[in-house]
Design a protein around this motif. Structure first.
Motif, PDB file in Angstrom:
ATOM      1  N   GLY A  91      12.548   1.698   1.254  1.00 19.78           N
ATOM      2  CA  GLY A  91      11.985   2.797   0.279  1.00 19.78           C
ATOM      3  C   GLY A  91      11.912   2.313  -1.359  1.00 19.78           C
ATOM      4  N   THR A  92      11.009   3.033  -1.867  1.00 18.73           N
ATOM      5  CA  THR A  92      10.920   2.643  -3.140  1.00 18.73           C
ATOM      6  C   THR A  92      11.120   4.028  -4.186  1.00 18.73           C
ATOM      7  N   ASN A  93      11.447   5.026  -3.697  1.00 22.66           N
ATOM      8  CA  ASN A  93      11.980   6.350  -4.300  1.00 22.66           C
ATOM      9  C   ASN A  93      12.931   6.984  -3.597  1.00 22.66           C
ATOM     10  N   PRO A  94      13.817   7.986  -4.323  1.00 17.45           N
ATOM     11  CA  PRO A  94      14.873   8.614  -3.863  1.00 17.45           C
ATOM     12  C   PRO A  94      14.342   9.341  -2.340  1.00 17.45           C
ATOM     13  N   LEU A  95      13.178   9.946  -2.351  1.00 15.78           N
ATOM     14  CA  LEU A  95      12.866  10.783  -1.103  1.00 15.78           C
ATOM     15  C   LEU A  95      12.564   9.854   0.020  1.00 15.78           C
ATOM     16  N   GLU A  96      12.108   8.630  -0.182  1.00 13.76           N
ATOM     17  CA  GLU A  96      11.888   7.712   0.927  1.00 13.76           C
ATOM     18  C   GLU A  96      13.034   7.259   1.275  1.00 13.76           C
ATOM     19  N   LYS A  97      14.129   6.704   0.388  1.00 11.38           N
ATOM     20  CA  LYS A  97      15.257   6.260   0.671  1.00 11.38           C
ATOM     21  C   LYS A  97      16.049   7.386   1.658  1.00 11.38           C
ATOM     22  N   ALA A  98      15.958   8.685   1.073  1.00 16.60           N
ATOM     23  CA  ALA A  98      16.768   9.609   1.926  1.00 16.60           C
ATOM     24  C   ALA A  98      16.063   9.609   3.429  1.00 16.60           C
ATOM     25  N   SER A  99      14.808   9.758   3.479  1.00 15.23           N
ATOM     26  CA  SER A  99      14.339   9.694   4.833  1.00 15.23           C
ATOM     27  C   SER A  99      14.769   8.569   5.687  1.00 15.23           C
ATOM     28  N   ILE A 100      14.789   7.474   5.197  1.00 15.96           N
ATOM     29  CA  ILE A 100      15.253   6.294   5.994  1.00 15.96           C
ATOM     30  C   ILE A 100      16.429   6.479   6.004  1.00 15.96           C
ATOM     31  N   ASP A 101      17.318   6.936   5.328  1.00 22.41           N
ATOM     32  CA  ASP A 101      18.726   7.032   5.599  1.00 22.41           C
ATOM     33  C   ASP A 101      19.093   8.053   6.653  1.00 22.41           C
ATOM     34  N   GLN A 102      18.324   8.873   6.535  1.00 22.77           N
ATOM     35  CA  GLN A 102      18.639  10.038   7.726  1.00 22.77           C
ATOM     36  C   GLN A 102      18.509   9.433   9.172  1.00 22.77           C
ATOM     37  N   TRP A 103      17.516   8.591   9.202  1.00 20.63           N
ATOM     38  CA  TRP A 103      17.178   8.112  10.697  1.00 20.63           C
ATOM     39  C   TRP A 103      17.900   6.975  10.744  1.00 20.63           C
ATOM     40  N   LEU A 104      18.383   6.023   9.762  1.00 18.31           N
ATOM     41  CA  LEU A 104      19.420   5.286   9.883  1.00 18.31           C
ATOM     42  C   LEU A 104      20.922   5.735  10.514  1.00 18.31           C
ATOM     43  N   GLU A 105      20.923   6.956   9.972  1.00 21.43           N
ATOM     44  CA  GLU A 105      22.374   7.481  10.331  1.00 21.43           C
ATOM     45  C   GLU A 105      22.005   8.055  11.898  1.00 21.43           C
ATOM     46  N   ALA A 106      21.084   8.437  12.104  1.00 18.53           N
ATOM     47  CA  ALA A 106      20.581   8.975  13.504  1.00 18.53           C
ATOM     48  C   ALA A 106      20.908   7.696  14.427  1.00 18.53           C
ATOM     49  N   GLU A 107      20.398   6.570  13.844  1.00 23.23           N
ATOM     50  CA  GLU A 107      20.688   5.549  15.073  1.00 23.23           C
ATOM     51  C   GLU A 107      22.167   5.034  15.082  1.00 23.23           C
ATOM     52  N   GLY A 108      22.634   5.186  13.896  1.00 24.58           N
ATOM     53  CA  GLY A 108      24.326   4.662  14.094  1.00 24.58           C
ATOM     54  C   GLY A 108      25.028   5.874  14.580  1.00 24.58           C
ATOM     55  N   HIS A 109      24.692   7.138  14.614  1.00 24.98           N
ATOM     56  CA  HIS A 109      25.441   8.092  15.282  1.00 24.98           C
ATOM     57  C   HIS A 109      25.146   8.593  16.595  1.00 24.98           C
ATOM     58  N   ASN A 110      23.907   8.607  16.938  1.00 24.93           N
ATOM     59  CA  ASN A 110      23.185   9.287  18.050  1.00 24.93           C
ATOM     60  C   ASN A 110      22.437   8.287  19.074  1.00 24.93           C
ATOM     61  N   PHE A 111      21.910   7.211  18.550  1.00 27.39           N
ATOM     62  CA  PHE A 111      21.128   6.221  19.391  1.00 27.39           C
ATOM     63  C   PHE A 111      22.648   5.074  19.834  1.00 27.39           C
ATOM     64  N   HIS A 112      23.165   4.427  18.786  1.00 21.54           N
ATOM     65  CA  HIS A 112      23.865   3.335  18.964  1.00 21.54           C
ATOM     66  C   HIS A 112      24.878   3.638  20.174  1.00 21.54           C
ATOM     67  N   PRO A 113      25.755   4.673  20.115  1.00 17.94           N
ATOM     68  CA  PRO A 113      26.873   4.800  21.115  1.00 17.94           C
ATOM     69  C   PRO A 113      26.558   4.740  22.505  1.00 17.94           C
TER      70      PRO A 113
END
Length: 224
Positions: A91-113
């Motif tokens: 991302g290039t701004n706070p909102l883009e980074k937050a959106s990326i982070d929420q799906w990255l967290e979803a990957e780590g906590h929901n998809f990965h296990p």
């Protein structure tokens, strides 16, 4: 004088190492891969434990900076090398980074296990002499299916998980899906969901991931 390349420690076959490799290629960062032989316990040696205190992979060095945990390393690489390679990756701004982070967290906590559980049991159980718990297999597959149902809806609304640009949120899924589709005979979980399957075809076709697959093939060849 050019700065020395960053160092990434661990075998490329590791899903966590492969995740960072894909990020380094996307950001066009010069790196040296130090492929530890985990069968010989090189990841438990005192010098390595100074880099990765849990004795796992990957570990990462950038000059005097050391990091571990693949998603944290990937975020760091994106931030430090923001001006090169894929500039939209984190991302290039706070909102883009937050959106990326929420799906990255979803990957780590929901998809990965559940996906990691299936990979471990389907690909490595015989070698590691793990018993096959059919109930646990079924439970984790059902968990993964529920996550993929969420993805199916999301990917019907936008091209990638965090929007219309390929980002870390998508990249982070590459290693586990690769093994599930190509090695664990779980392609149907993805191909039965048209939006997920379209997405997988797009992200797995990226040049950065093709370069990672070359490293994985090289690593597997050395073990034969």
């Amino acid at each position: 004088m050019a700065a020395p390349p960053v160092k990434l420690y661990g075998p490329p076959m590791s899903t966590a190492v492969a995740r960072v490799l894909a990020c380094l290629h996307e950001k066009e960062v010069q790196f040296q891969l130090v492929p530890l032989d985990m069968s010989k316990g090189e990841h438990k040696m005192p010098d390595y434990l100074k880099l990765q205190p849990f004795g796992q992979v990957p570990a990462f060095e950038d000059g005097s900076i050391t990091l571990f945990e693949s998603r944290a390393i990937s975020r760091y690489v994106c931030e430090k090398y923001a001006s090169q390679g894929n500039k939209s990756l984190f991302g290039t701004n706070p909102l883009e980074k937050a959106s990326i982070d929420q799906w990255l967290e979803a990957e780590g906590h929901n998809f990965h296990p559940p996906s990691a559980f299936l990979i471990l049991r389907l690909l490595y159980a015989p070698m590691l002499k793990l018993s096959q718990d059919e109930n646990a297999m079924k439970e984790n597959q059902e968990k993964l299916e529920k996550v993929l149902d969420v993805y199916e809806k999301r990917l019907g609304e936008c091209r990638f998980l965090a929007g219309d640009e390929f980002t870390l949120a998508d990249l982070s899924h590459l290693p586990n899906i690769h093994y599930l589709v190509n090695n664990a005979k779980k392609e149907e979980l993805f191909s039965s969901r048209k939006n997920v399957w379209r997405w997988w075809g797009e992200i797995s076709g990226r040049e950065s991931w093709k370069k990672v697959l070359e490293k994985i093939d090289e690593g597997l060849a050395l073990r034969r």
